[in-house]
Design a protein around this motif. Sequence first.
Motif, PDB file in Angstrom:
ATOM      1  N   ASP A   2       0.835  -1.206   0.000  1.00 44.33           N
ATOM      2  CA  ASP A   2       0.000   0.000   0.000  1.00 44.33           C
ATOM      3  C   ASP A   2       0.868   1.254   0.000  1.00 44.33           C
ATOM      4  O   ASP A   2       0.538   2.253  -0.645  1.00 44.33           O
ATOM      5  N   ASN A   3       1.980   1.191   0.732  1.00 46.83           N
ATOM      6  CA  ASN A   3       2.898   2.319   0.787  1.00 46.83           C
ATOM      7  C   ASN A   3       3.474   2.612  -0.591  1.00 46.83           C
ATOM      8  O   ASN A   3       3.585   3.768  -1.002  1.00 46.83           O
ATOM      9  N   LYS A   5       2.111   1.853  -3.513  1.00 47.51           N
ATOM     10  CA  LYS A   5       1.025   2.390  -4.353  1.00 47.51           C
ATOM     11  C   LYS A   5       0.801   3.869  -4.072  1.00 47.51           C
ATOM     12  O   LYS A   5       0.619   4.671  -4.991  1.00 47.51           O
ATOM     13  N   ASP A   6       0.789   4.236  -2.791  1.00 48.09           N
ATOM     14  CA  ASP A   6       0.544   5.632  -2.410  1.00 48.09           C
ATOM     15  C   ASP A   6       1.621   6.562  -2.948  1.00 48.09           C
ATOM     16  O   ASP A   6       1.371   7.750  -3.201  1.00 48.09           O
ATOM     17  N   ILE A   7       2.827   6.038  -3.132  1.00 46.38           N
ATOM     18  CA  ILE A   7       3.937   6.857  -3.618  1.00 46.38           C
ATOM     19  C   ILE A   7       4.017   6.835  -5.151  1.00 46.38           C
ATOM     20  O   ILE A   7       4.214   7.871  -5.786  1.00 46.38           O
ATOM     21  N   LEU A   9       1.650   5.756  -7.560  1.00 48.17           N
ATOM     22  CA  LEU A   9       0.464   6.128  -8.357  1.00 48.17           C
ATOM     23  C   LEU A   9       0.344   7.633  -8.610  1.00 48.17           C
ATOM     24  O   LEU A   9       0.053   8.043  -9.738  1.00 48.17           O
ATOM     25  N   PRO A  10       0.554   8.493  -7.609  1.00 50.15           N
ATOM     26  CA  PRO A  10       0.467   9.936  -7.898  1.00 50.15           C
ATOM     27  C   PRO A  10       1.552  10.430  -8.857  1.00 50.15           C
ATOM     28  O   PRO A  10       1.380  11.468  -9.515  1.00 50.15           O
ATOM     29  N   TYR A 178      13.182   8.301  -2.968  1.00 52.76           N
ATOM     30  CA  TYR A 178      12.969   7.113  -2.143  1.00 52.76           C
ATOM     31  C   TYR A 178      14.009   6.030  -2.420  1.00 52.76           C
ATOM     32  O   TYR A 178      14.543   5.422  -1.489  1.00 52.76           O
TER      33      TYR A 178
END
Length: 216
Positions: A2-3, A5-7, A9-10, A178
């Motif tokens: 999930d982490n 994806k959150d980074i 996808l945007p 990252y």
Amino acid sequence: MDNIKDIILPAIPETLIMVFLSTLIALIIGIPLGIILNNTRPGGISESQKFYKILDAVINILRSFPFVILMIVVFPLSRVIVGKAYGTAAMIIPLSLSAAPFVARLMEGYFIQIESGIIEAAKSMGSTKREIIFKVLIPEAMPMIVNGITMTIINVIGYSAMAGVMGGGGLGDVANRYGYQRNELKILWAAVVVIIVLVQIVQLIGNELSEKIDKR
């Protein structure tokens, strides 16, 4: 996961915006330049050796600029146009200026490949230069032009990753912040995989369009 994806996808829309707008501007500039190069070269329909040599030299100089250096040189222009030298919008300027000479040289090469007999036949039928360009050169070269656009998009995707490292946002920025600075390798490789997928999708679509257009 999930982490990640959150980074990731945007960052994808930011990369797509940079790539689409930069490619569009590069094509708007590069295709006419390619036509002018082809028409003014020795043996062209508007032969002008002096003008051709000047334009040819300018395009060669612009193509010689490493993209990172070009970004630094163009930052003041980005500030004037966009109001800042960082962010997705600001990076569209150097991306466009880097890709436009590449497009121009590609297009010149494609137009040169058109058989001279086809052009001579159009001339003999009384076609104007404008008609030769829009009814002969461009239609005949269209499959190659589609391939050239595909190559341009793929190159701009690569350049956009470098632009991200310089503050342009997108997947390049994610990979740098990252993956490199924080050593989060999962996010780094996720960004790399997304870039590879984007390139493969563009290449696949480009190949399909080129085959459909090519009537030979």
